[in-house]
Design a protein around this motif. Sequence first.
Motif, short mmCIF file in Angstrom:
data_model
loop_
_atom_site.label_atom_id
_atom_site.label_comp_id
_atom_site.label_asym_id
_atom_site.label_seq_id
_atom_site.Cartn_x
_atom_site.Cartn_y
_atom_site.Cartn_z
N ILE A 118 -5.15 -17.32 -73.20
CA ILE A 118 -6.39 -16.64 -73.59
C ILE A 118 -7.30 -17.71 -74.19
O ILE A 118 -6.93 -18.37 -75.17
CB ILE A 118 -6.13 -15.51 -74.58
N ILE A 137 -4.92 -6.53 -72.32
CA ILE A 137 -6.28 -7.01 -72.54
C ILE A 137 -7.24 -6.18 -71.69
O ILE A 137 -7.14 -6.18 -70.46
CB ILE A 137 -6.42 -8.50 -72.18
N SER A 252 -9.19 -2.21 -79.04
CA SER A 252 -9.34 -3.65 -78.93
C SER A 252 -10.72 -4.08 -79.43
O SER A 252 -11.68 -3.29 -79.43
CB SER A 252 -9.16 -4.11 -77.48
N ASN A 254 -13.14 -8.00 -79.95
CA ASN A 254 -13.22 -9.46 -79.95
C ASN A 254 -14.50 -9.90 -80.64
O ASN A 254 -15.51 -9.17 -80.65
CB ASN A 254 -13.12 -10.04 -78.54
#
Length: 773
Positions: A118, A137, A252, A254
């Motif tokens: 990743i 993911i 999730s 990011n």
Amino acid sequence: MKRNALAAGLSQALFCMAMLPASLAAIAQDQAPDAGAAADPKQLDTIVVQAEIAYRNRTDDTAPTLVYDLEYFQRFEPNTVGDMLKRVPGVGFVGSDIMEFDGAQMRGLPGGYTQVLINGKKVPGAGDDRSFWVDRIPAEMVDRVEILRSNSANRSGDAIAGAINIVLRDAYEFDGSYVRIGANRWYDGEVNPTFGAVTSGDALGGRILAGVNVQDRYRAKLKRSDRFEDPSMEELVSWEDQTEVKDGRDYSANLSYTANVGDTGRLSIDGFYVKTDRDVTEVSFEEEYDDDDVITSDVPGLATVDQANWGVGLEYRFDMAGGTTKFELDHARFTDKSWESEEAHAYENGEWDESEAEAEYIDAKDTESSFKIAHKRPVGAAEMEFGVDYRRKKRDFAFTTYEWEADDEGDPVVYELDGVVASVIEEKRLDPYIQFNGKVGILSWEAGLRYETTKSDIRYIEDGEVEGSASKDYNELLPSAHLRWDLTDADRISLSLAKSVKRPNFNELIPALLDGEFGDNDYIGNPRLDPETANGIDFGYERRLGKKGVVGINFFYRDVKNLIEVINTGAPSEEALDNWEEMVEDGDYETIEEAMAAEPAESWVFTSANVGDGKVYGVEFDLSTPLSVFGLDNTGVFLNYSYVKSKVDDFLGQRRFNEQAKSVFNIGFIQDLPSLAASFGVSYRKQGDAYERVLGEEVTVKYGEDLEAFVEKRFGKNVSLRLSAANLLDASKDEFFHKFDTLGDQIARDYDEYELETEEAGPSYQLVLRWAF
């Protein structure tokens, strides 16, 4: 930390080289990037509402690399990276449930042979074979996927089959915001929502990108098992019908921050977090035939999955000594706290016979921390990069089992502790490397050396007592070389030579005796295992088709050394020892020794060992192009096909690598309708059969054809509505099990059982609205 002398010497030498004066830079023009001269970030609205069909990227990398932006996959609305990877050349999935794509396998080799990165960095995962489940993911976090077919000195060498680099979106490359909202409908009528949002822009003296994604993960399937005496299927022993429902939710997020520092420096901070909460409910009905008796069983099962992956990284690069120096600091963690239970309530000829239950709890934590320093500078007509990677990995795993048996029908289930087995595996690595890149006319080249040193410590604990510990050090020198000839502006040839490694699976290292792991045979791990190594060759040809299309073919070969296989220790199994003790207690023999001499063991203790060599080879073809040659600029076609073979010698002779699908085939098209601001497309996938042979069991796995389709309508430049469908052919997963009690039975083909198992999950549909602003 105790370090290998050669590694320490190389590390010191490379660090001194980083401090060289800039006089070498006068030999060639400084090629270090200017942090302040970056191209403008891509606008997210052009990605969310696509006006053109996206094709595979053609990279300028010397090492063989395929790059696919998210836009390549997006119109089929993939939910996860696994949904994306099933469309790229040479990536298969064997062992995954139908309509699930978790353990990616390049070149058909088991998941542990493929390195998943990743943002170019190693991450821990759920796999005992060190693999990472790519369905963890979400696709919305991804900028692009890179398929790295051969190894290079500047990254970890754990990539015998190759590497998959999942590059997440970062603040430096994107600008804007969008929202994704939709729903999935499954064949049983269940409807689940999905939501995602991404925003990026200037903030805090730099640029920030943040994304969140919440999606319900639901899968209902039907499974049927029929068990026979042997493959003739003349006598049915038992059958089972099962309904399984996986119902959960993934969360999730990011975050990426990038800022320029001074005239040449750039600071980057990135992080991701993925959490899976899932309940798995199984309801089975079994019927078994024993002479004239009919035994029926209700077998309810329940599992709760609580897993999380997260990672954070910091990178700082700046110009120094005529080149660019980079520091990287990373930490990633995987946790698993999962519970699984199964009950069995048996009735003989309609009367209650027995009720029993088993349960197990997993408490696992796997962490990886790393620090890297690297320096890149021009030297003559070439560019040199050298550096040192330090990595520390710790896997802490505890497995607790419970059991219960009823005295009377209707007794409540009250579990009692059966046992606790725990292990701690620590690995420390110090890996210096040096790499050169250059170009002479039409020839681009790369050559490098990486020296990987590993120190591992293993502790094994059972029921609170330390049962054993071991240490193992090993070192590998990994050379690599890549050549690329640009024959014309459209044609290129590439050749790669590289050595890579595969470290042993965790369970192969732990010296714990597992009773009845292979039929009646036991198994004990071997902490003295060496890693497998492979010398690899890739040879490819690629041609540009018009302005956007590309076609390529690649031949590969891997010569695997120190292959790890199961062998017989020669020690009798717990089953054999119990039989001898019972003979003595029954008075058949006076001593254990007499029983052993009169009734030789039929089952044994097996372990893993480095036994020899294996070979893997095959061909990969891919095509991605508009049909402009036929005047169809708005029609895009996609085709890839991979065919692989291998040879391994095991305890029964020669076979392929376990779980290696013979082939993977994808074909599809997208038709854009600019006048209607709409498009539609179809994708078809077929994976070849796979075979696995282990002690006591042989399995053939077959997957049916997978057909997907979508239709899309765009509204202006900021909104799109897309309907997609998956598994339209209602594909099944079919498994054929040949089961044996002992090695002797397996050699003689004296069956314990032959089982046919099939599962289906039905089509699914997804409606998604995207709005960019």
